[in-house]
Write a protein that holds these residues in place. Structure first.
Motif, PDB file in Angstrom:
ATOM      1  N   GLN A 184      48.946  89.369  39.214  1.00  0.00           N
ATOM      2  CA  GLN A 184      48.143  88.475  38.391  1.00  0.00           C
ATOM      3  C   GLN A 184      49.050  87.640  37.503  1.00  0.00           C
TER       4      GLN A 184
ATOM      5  N   ASP B  13      44.451  83.783  44.728  1.00  0.00           N
ATOM      6  CA  ASP B  13      43.572  82.659  44.398  1.00  0.00           C
ATOM      7  C   ASP B  13      44.343  81.357  44.194  1.00  0.00           C
TER       8      ASP B  13
ATOM      9  N   SER C  46      44.693  85.286  36.543  1.00  0.00           N
ATOM     10  CA  SER C  46      44.340  84.801  37.874  1.00  0.00           C
ATOM     11  C   SER C  46      45.116  85.583  38.928  1.00  0.00           C
ATOM     12  N   TRP C  47      44.402  86.036  39.951  1.00  0.00           N
ATOM     13  CA  TRP C  47      45.063  86.742  41.045  1.00  0.00           C
ATOM     14  C   TRP C  47      45.936  85.786  41.843  1.00  0.00           C
ATOM     15  N   GLU C  48      47.069  86.295  42.282  1.00  0.00           N
ATOM     16  CA  GLU C  48      48.014  85.448  43.021  1.00  0.00           C
ATOM     17  C   GLU C  48      47.382  84.829  44.260  1.00  0.00           C
TER      18      GLU C  48
ATOM     19  N   HIS D  36      52.194  93.761  39.772  1.00  0.00           N
ATOM     20  CA  HIS D  36      50.766  93.562  39.498  1.00  0.00           C
ATOM     21  C   HIS D  36      50.496  92.082  39.735  1.00  0.00           C
TER      22      HIS D  36
ATOM     23  N   ASP E 292      46.588  96.961  48.237  1.00  0.00           N
ATOM     24  CA  ASP E 292      47.969  96.577  47.961  1.00  0.00           C
ATOM     25  C   ASP E 292      48.866  97.809  47.933  1.00  0.00           C
TER      26      ASP E 292
ATOM     27  N   ASP F 216      44.044  84.694  50.532  1.00  0.00           N
ATOM     28  CA  ASP F 216      42.656  84.931  50.152  1.00  0.00           C
ATOM     29  C   ASP F 216      41.800  84.544  51.345  1.00  0.00           C
TER      30      ASP F 216
ATOM     31  N   GLU G  10      43.593  89.653  49.102  1.00  0.00           N
ATOM     32  CA  GLU G  10      42.501  90.170  48.273  1.00  0.00           C
ATOM     33  C   GLU G  10      41.760  91.307  48.960  1.00  0.00           C
TER      34      GLU G  10
END
Length: 262
Positions: free
Chosen positions: A236, A205, A201-203, A234, A71, A85, A67
């Motif tokens: 997510q 997380d 949701s972000w990977e 991407h 990237d 994270d 995060e």
């Protein structure tokens, strides 16, 4: 004997906790990310710097997704990737709440193969490797066998608005914790019956918590009942549902298509 991927993640998560706790309730500097990306603290950045340095030194051929690191496409050509994270639940960290976590995962061919989620203030270490089961502080973790009626499900209030569900919101009790990684681990531990988020949701997380929940017996999918695949260009995924088989089916089958964001 060489350090395993799981041992590496557990050790790094504890080191992250040592750094973060020095900032906790000690007025860390806070800035806001551009475009509504949320707050980031000195602690997030310090933990990220340590993890990026130590983990990539230990596994220089692994890609990197975090995060708090810009990237790039380089990770897409690697065989394995760290998905990190540094502090999941930054708002809780800022508020002095204990429910924030360090979330560390290793992905291979789109699947998480090793994971550690550490809550240093609670001294809870959740860990799993694929095919090896899930553990919390070295004790086996197992999901509940709850049905839909009367289950307690972690999620934000908007997820349970009637318009997301056939026949209205399901007959469950709702609970909440700030960190998505911790929510998945609480399901793995059997303290709650399931968790759901309908938002993208972000990977970073969810990667570590997803493996820990799955190795504890949960079915873990996106909000469209599809398997979670990581290291996307991407990074997510369209929501997450995690619960024992019966509850997962009950939640997923009642969701209204298309899966609208709350």
């Amino acid at each position: 004997m060489p350090e395993t991927d799981l041992d590496l993640l557990v050790r790094a998560a504890r080191d992250a906790g040592d750094i973060a706790t020095r900032y906790f309730k000690n007025a860390p500097g806070v800035t806001n990310k551009p475009d509504g990306g949320g707050p980031v603290t000195e602690a997030d950045l310090a933990v990220n710097a340590m993890l990026e340095s130590s983990l990539q030194a230990a596994r220089p051929d692994y890609g990197w997704l975090s995060e708090e690191t810009e990237d790039g496409a380089a990770r897409l050509s690697t065989n394995r990737q760290f998905v990190i994270d540094p502090i999941d639940g930054t708002r809780a960290f800022i508020e002095g709440n204990r429910d924030w976590a360090h979330s560390l995962a290793i992905v291979e061919n789109g699947r998480v193969i090793a994971a550690a989620v550490y809550l240093p203030i609670r001294d809870l270490m959740f860990s799993a490797e694929i095919g090896g089961g899930a553990h919390v502080n070295d004790q086996p973790a197992r999901v509940t066998a709850s049905a839909l009626q009367g289950a307690t499900v972690l999620g934000t209030r908007p997820n349970f608005a009637d318009d997301h569900w056939r026949g209205g919101a399901p007959p469950i009790k709702r609970a909440f914790r700030s960190s998505l990684a911790y929510r998945l681990c609480l399901v793995a531990q059997g303290r709650f019956d399931g968790m759901i988020t309908l938002r993208d949701s972000w990977e970073w997380d969810i990667a570590a918590g997803a493996l820990i929940a799955a190795e504890a017996g949960a079915i873990v999918t996106d909000a469209n009942k599809r398997p979670l695949l990581f290291n996307n260009a991407h990074p997510q995924l369209p929501g997450v549902i995690a619960a024992g088989p019966e509850l997962h089916a009950g939640l997923a089958d009642r969701l209204e298509p298309p899966r609208a964001k709350p």
